[in-house]
Each structure stands twice: as C-alpha cells, then as structure tokens.
Design an enzyme around this catalytic site. Structure first.
Site, PDB file in Angstrom:
ATOM      1  CE  LYS A  13      -2.359  -0.838   3.783  1.00 45.44           C
ATOM      2  NZ  LYS A  13      -1.786  -2.116   4.227  1.00 45.44           N
ATOM      3  NE  ARG A  88      -4.637  -1.415  10.122  1.00 43.00           N
ATOM      4  CZ  ARG A  88      -3.532  -0.844   9.677  1.00 43.00           C
ATOM      5  NH1 ARG A  88      -3.549   0.377   9.199  1.00 43.00           N
ATOM      6  NH2 ARG A  88      -2.416  -1.508   9.712  1.00 43.00           N
ATOM      7  NE  ARG A 127       9.549  -6.352   3.046  1.00 49.31           N
ATOM      8  CZ  ARG A 127       8.383  -6.366   2.417  1.00 49.31           C
ATOM      9  NH1 ARG A 127       8.335  -6.645   1.144  1.00 49.31           N
ATOM     10  NH2 ARG A 127       7.268  -6.105   3.057  1.00 49.31           N
ATOM     11  NE  ARG A 139       6.530  -0.486  11.047  1.00 52.24           N
ATOM     12  CZ  ARG A 139       5.557  -0.489  10.133  1.00 52.24           C
ATOM     13  NH1 ARG A 139       5.761   0.074   8.961  1.00 52.24           N
ATOM     14  NH2 ARG A 139       4.392  -1.038  10.387  1.00 52.24           N
ATOM     15  NE  ARG A 150       1.366  -4.647  11.441  1.00 50.81           N
ATOM     16  CZ  ARG A 150       2.307  -4.214  10.614  1.00 50.81           C
ATOM     17  NH1 ARG A 150       3.504  -4.752  10.645  1.00 50.81           N
ATOM     18  NH2 ARG A 150       2.055  -3.243   9.784  1.00 50.81           N
TER      19      ARG A 150
HETATM   20  P1  AMP Z   1       0.457   0.351   9.443  1.00 48.39           P
HETATM   21  O1  AMP Z   1       1.746   1.057   9.278  1.00 48.39           O
HETATM   22  O2  AMP Z   1      -0.669   0.950   8.621  1.00 48.39           O
HETATM   23  O3  AMP Z   1       0.535  -1.135   9.245  1.00 48.39           O
HETATM   24  O4  AMP Z   1      -0.006   0.573  10.958  1.00 48.39           O
HETATM   25  C1  AMP Z   1       0.808   0.172  12.043  1.00 48.39           C
HETATM   26  C2  AMP Z   1      -0.041  -0.017  13.282  1.00 48.39           C
HETATM   27  O5  AMP Z   1      -0.712   1.215  13.609  1.00 48.39           O
HETATM   28  C3  AMP Z   1      -1.172  -1.031  13.148  1.00 48.39           C
HETATM   29  O6  AMP Z   1      -0.725  -2.359  13.365  1.00 48.39           O
HETATM   30  C4  AMP Z   1      -2.132  -0.561  14.222  1.00 48.39           C
HETATM   31  O7  AMP Z   1      -1.675  -0.891  15.512  1.00 48.39           O
HETATM   32  C5  AMP Z   1      -2.021   0.956  14.101  1.00 48.39           C
HETATM   33  N1  AMP Z   1      -2.984   1.499  13.136  1.00 48.39           N
HETATM   34  C6  AMP Z   1      -2.696   2.154  11.965  1.00 48.39           C
HETATM   35  N2  AMP Z   1      -3.806   2.552  11.336  1.00 48.39           N
HETATM   36  C7  AMP Z   1      -4.845   2.132  12.125  1.00 48.39           C
HETATM   37  C8  AMP Z   1      -6.262   2.219  12.015  1.00 48.39           C
HETATM   38  N3  AMP Z   1      -6.858   2.824  10.971  1.00 48.39           N
HETATM   39  N4  AMP Z   1      -7.017   1.705  13.013  1.00 48.39           N
HETATM   40  C9  AMP Z   1      -6.455   1.112  14.084  1.00 48.39           C
HETATM   41  N5  AMP Z   1      -5.125   0.955  14.230  1.00 48.39           N
HETATM   42  C10 AMP Z   1      -4.317   1.480  13.272  1.00 48.39           C
END
Ligand code: AMP
Length: 215
Positions: A13, A88, A127, A139, A150
């Site tokens: 994404k 999400r 990776r 991270r 996740r």
């Molecule tokens: P990402 O980089 O988009 O994978 O987000 C990393 C982490 O941030 C996720 O695993 C969630 O803990 C939190 N997170 C990001 N966006 C959301 C969302 N829209 N709703 C809830 N948690 C989020």
C-alpha cells in the site's frame, strides 16, 4: 481524487501510495505513519497507541478517526488524498462516510490490493530477517509473531470493508502479487474507470473485469 488503499500489511500500500502521489499530486495520509510519529514525539495520542501497536493490535477507532478528520482539513489535502491504512474497521468506514459528508467531500475509489497471505507472510519474514542481519533498524511490530497478529486483525476487522465498499460501487480490485510497476499500471487502469477522472475515460472491455491484473 479521494482514494482508499485497502490490503493487508505488506501488500504494498505504501509503495503504491507513493506512486499515486507522484502521478496525481495527491497527499498520502497513512495512519500508521501518523501514529508512529505520535509515539516518537510522546504525545497523548502516542501514549494511547503505543502498546497496541507494538502488539500488532488495532488502536481504538476514536483515536484514528480524530487524527484523520483533522488531517483532511489541512490545506495540502484540498486537492485530494490517498488514505493508507484507514479505515481499518467497519465503524471507521462509517465514521469516514459521515466525516466526508459533513465536509462536503466524496470518495472516488477504494483500491483493494489482493494478495496471497501465505506468500506475503513468508516474504515479510524474509525481509525482516535480512534487515536484522544487515543491522538495519526494525519497527517494534517487524516481528513474525506480531506480523501474524496484524494479518489476523486484517482478516477479522478490515477484510469486511471489501464488501462494504463493493456495495457502494467504489471498489477496484487489483492483483497485488504482480511486480510493483505492473500493480501501479493496473491501479491506473482502475482509476481511469472512475467517473470524472482526467485520463482516458473509456475502459476497454478487458479492463472492465472485476480483477485488474498485470497485462
Ligand atoms: P500500518 O503502518 O498501517 O501497518 O499501521 C501500524 C499499526 O498502527 C497497526 O498495526 C495498528 O496498531 C495501528 N494502526 C494504523 N492505522 C490504524 C487504524 N486505521 N485503526 C487502528 N489501528 C491502526
């Protein structure tokens, strides 16, 4: 243009959002990036989000809805934006619908990057292992167990959004397992079908199919 990029972690994404930023002059609004910045800065939002993020769980809906609502109001988002990692959950999608309505804005398309989760997980594990071997900074959620959680969170809470947006006739499905350039081209073809899009307005019959794969 206002877009949502939908797909599990590691589906590409962020990479595709950057391509769309360069091509269409949109801003990328990634809730993950915003939350990581909040955690780093030690803000109250960051403090509320930190533990759930490290565990690979979702943070509360109200938190991300408030962040996105404020961010959409910024001048740089006026020409359009790509939501990356938001919504999400179905309640977040409802909140977004309401928020856009109140702001007098319309969602143009939701691009779903379709991927094979098994292949994805093994790619991500590889990776992470390679990055760790290089001594690169990881991270806190770059951990195979957390990644599996996740993916589970995606399946349980986010995957229902596919049906939600299909019902709104804004869903564009794209084969996310193809090479990056081919995925970007398939997304462009999907966006050409968006009513009012500037580039070639008429899709060929081949492109009008539900899944836009590489040619
Ligand atoms: P990402 O980089 O988009 O994978 O987000 C990393 C982490 O941030 C996720 O695993 C969630 O803990 C939190 N997170 C990001 N966006 C959301 C969302 N829209 N709703 C809830 N948690 C989020």
């Amino acid at each position: 243009m206002r877009l949502i990029l939908l797909g599990p972690p590691g589906a590409g994404k962020g990479t595709q959002a950057k391509h769309l930023v360069a091509k269409h002059g949109l801003v990328q609004l990634s809730t993950g990036d915003m939350l990581r910045a909040a955690v780093k800065a030690g803000t109250s939002i960051g403090l509320r989000a930190k533990d759930a993020m490290a565990r690979g769980e979702l943070v509360p809906d109200d938190l991300v809805v408030a962040i996105i609502s404020a961010r959409i109001d910024q001048p740089d988002a006026r020409n359009g934006f790509i939501l990356d990692g938001f919504p999400r959950t179905v309640p977040q999608a409802h909140a977004l619908d309401q928020m856009l309505k109140e702001k007098g804005l319309k969602l143009d398309a939701v691009i779903e990057l379709k991927v094979d989760e098994e292949i994805l997980l093994s790619r991500i594990k590889k990776r992470v292992a390679e990055a760790a071997a290089r001594g690169a900074a990881l991270r806190p959620d770059d951990d195979p167990e957390v990644l599996a959680r996740r993916l589970l969170a995606y399946r349980e809470y986010t995957a229902p959004l596919v049906a939600y947006y299909r019902a709104q006739s804004v869903l564009r499905e794209v084969d996310g397992m193809a090479p990056v350039g081919q995925v970007a081209a398939a997304i462009d073809r999907g966006l050409n079908m968006v009513p009012g899009s500037q580039s070639s307005p008429k899709p060929s019959p081949k492109e009008a199919g539900p899944l836009l794969g590489p040619e």
